[in-house]
Scaffold this active site. Structure first.
Site, PDB file in Angstrom:
ATOM      1  N   CYS A 113      -2.247   2.743   9.159  1.00  0.00           N
ATOM      2  CA  CYS A 113      -3.278   1.785   8.742  1.00  0.00           C
ATOM      3  C   CYS A 113      -4.468   1.777   9.699  1.00  0.00           C
ATOM      4  O   CYS A 113      -5.588   1.506   9.293  1.00  0.00           O
ATOM      5  CB  CYS A 113      -2.704   0.375   8.683  1.00  0.00           C
ATOM      6  SG  CYS A 113      -1.369   0.176   7.522  1.00  0.00           S
ATOM      7  N   HIS A 125       0.864  -1.182   0.000  1.00  0.00           N
ATOM      8  CA  HIS A 125       0.000   0.000   0.000  1.00  0.00           C
ATOM      9  C   HIS A 125       0.906   1.239   0.000  1.00  0.00           C
ATOM     10  O   HIS A 125       1.966   1.220   0.631  1.00  0.00           O
ATOM     11  CB  HIS A 125      -0.832   0.084   1.298  1.00  0.00           C
ATOM     12  CG  HIS A 125      -2.131  -0.652   1.283  1.00  0.00           C
ATOM     13  ND1 HIS A 125      -2.644  -1.247   2.423  1.00  0.00           N
ATOM     14  CD2 HIS A 125      -3.062  -0.857   0.306  1.00  0.00           C
ATOM     15  CE1 HIS A 125      -3.816  -1.795   2.143  1.00  0.00           C
ATOM     16  NE2 HIS A 125      -4.094  -1.583   0.869  1.00  0.00           N
TER      17      HIS A 125
HETATM   18  N1  ARG Z   1      -3.864  -7.101   6.536  1.00  0.00           N
HETATM   19  C1  ARG Z   1      -4.284  -5.866   5.914  1.00  0.00           C
HETATM   20  C2  ARG Z   1      -4.242  -6.033   4.408  1.00  0.00           C
HETATM   21  O1  ARG Z   1      -3.368  -6.692   3.917  1.00  0.00           O
HETATM   22  C3  ARG Z   1      -3.390  -4.761   6.348  1.00  0.00           C
HETATM   23  C4  ARG Z   1      -3.805  -3.439   5.831  1.00  0.00           C
HETATM   24  C5  ARG Z   1      -2.918  -2.334   6.281  1.00  0.00           C
HETATM   25  N2  ARG Z   1      -3.467  -1.095   6.000  1.00  0.00           N
HETATM   26  C6  ARG Z   1      -2.835  -0.092   5.384  1.00  0.00           C
HETATM   27  N3  ARG Z   1      -3.426   1.058   5.318  1.00  0.00           N
HETATM   28  N4  ARG Z   1      -1.680  -0.262   4.818  1.00  0.00           N
HETATM   29  O2  ARG Z   1      -5.067  -5.513   3.710  1.00  0.00           O
END
Ligand code: ARG
Length: 271
Positions: free
Chosen positions: A264, A168
């Site tokens: 996150c 991300h």
């Molecule tokens: N386990 C989640 C996923 O893979 C983690 C998300 C983390 N969020 C973020 N904003 N990077 O989607």
């Protein structure tokens, strides 16, 4: 010179049902146990820190079948009160999008868009004063960038993520001052062309090194003065202080097992 903080409104979701039962990013290992009470304590520390700094924290009700809901940043993007909902890339998280949209409708947000294209909210959209920076490559569709530009009426800059650990945008880039286009990022997470774009648009950016990035140090939240970041990213402390920021290290070690940290867990509701 110390910086000025401005009061923020955040949306968070307690990790009441947080678990790592599937793996959709390289940080997630279902064989590694999660200490749920510890995860809750760490999350509460983050929430309490926001409150102590004078920010407002809204809460989303956690759902038992949605273990990643704690990562509230992914559920929508809000700019000037307009809400672009999320559409998740993986089936495991798909149902979170409607929970977020419902929350917004129930809390007086009238302009809530259910998106046509996959976007994982602030996971891949970062808002500076001039731009919306938008990640692609692992989760959000490039088509969601046009959709966001049309919806928000702001120039969207597409950035290609190339390292699966930084799946991300918010794992590799953080907006430090959203009134002045000031960011920090880890160049290694981006394609050569996207690195050039970042250098061109943000020549004064704080450049993070590999170790701090690997500690998820870019997954940080700034109110213009205080920068809350994963505590292991010690290499960022000095450069942040030199710029007049006040870094605050947070321990979100249990949530790191899901591939997320401070940012996150925090969706910003921009007025
Ligand atoms: N386990 C989640 C996923 O893979 C983690 C998300 C983390 N969020 C973020 N904003 N990077 O989607």
């Amino acid at each position: 010179m110390p910086r000025d903080a401005s009061p923020r409104r955040y949306l968070m979701c307690p990790p009441a049902h947080f678990r790592v039962t599937y793996s959709i990013n390289p940080w997630m290992d279902p064989a590694k146990p999660v200490d749920l009470p510890l995860a809750l304590t760490q999350w509460e520390d983050l929430r309490d820190r926001y409150l102590a700094l004078g920010h407002t924290v809204e809460l989303l009700e956690p759902h038992a079948g949605l273990p990643d809901m704690v990562f509230a940043a992914n559920g929508a993007t809000v700019i000037e009160g307009r809400v672009l909902g999320a559409r998740f890339a993986f089936a495991e998280r798909a149902a979170e999008a409607a929970v977020h949209r419902e929350w917004f409708r129930a809390h007086g947000f009238t302009d809530v868009r259910e998106p046509d294209h996959v976007n994982e909210g602030e996971g891949d959209f970062a808002v500076t004063s001039t731009y919306v920076l938008a990640g692609r490559g692992f989760r959000s569709s490039p088509l969601s960038h046009d959709e966001a530009q049309e919806f928000f009426g702001r120039p969207v800059i597409g950035l290609d993520l190339v390292d699966p650990r930084y799946y991300h945008l918010d794992t590799a880039l953080c907006v430090l001052d959203d009134a002045a286009d000031e960011i920090m990022y880890y160049p290694g997470a981006f394609s050569p062309g996207s690195r050039s774009v970042l250098r061109r648009l943000f020549p004064d950016a704080l450049i993070a090194g590999e170790e701090d990035a690997a500690a998820l140090g870019l997954n940080a939240v700034s109110d213009g003065r205080h920068v809350l970041l994963p505590q292991a990213a010690v290499g960022l402390l000095r450069p942040l202080r030199e710029r007049g920021f006040e870094p605050i290290g947070m321990d979100l070690g249990e949530l790191l097992k899901g591939g997320g940290s401070v940012k996150c867990c925090t969706q910003e509701l921009r007025p």
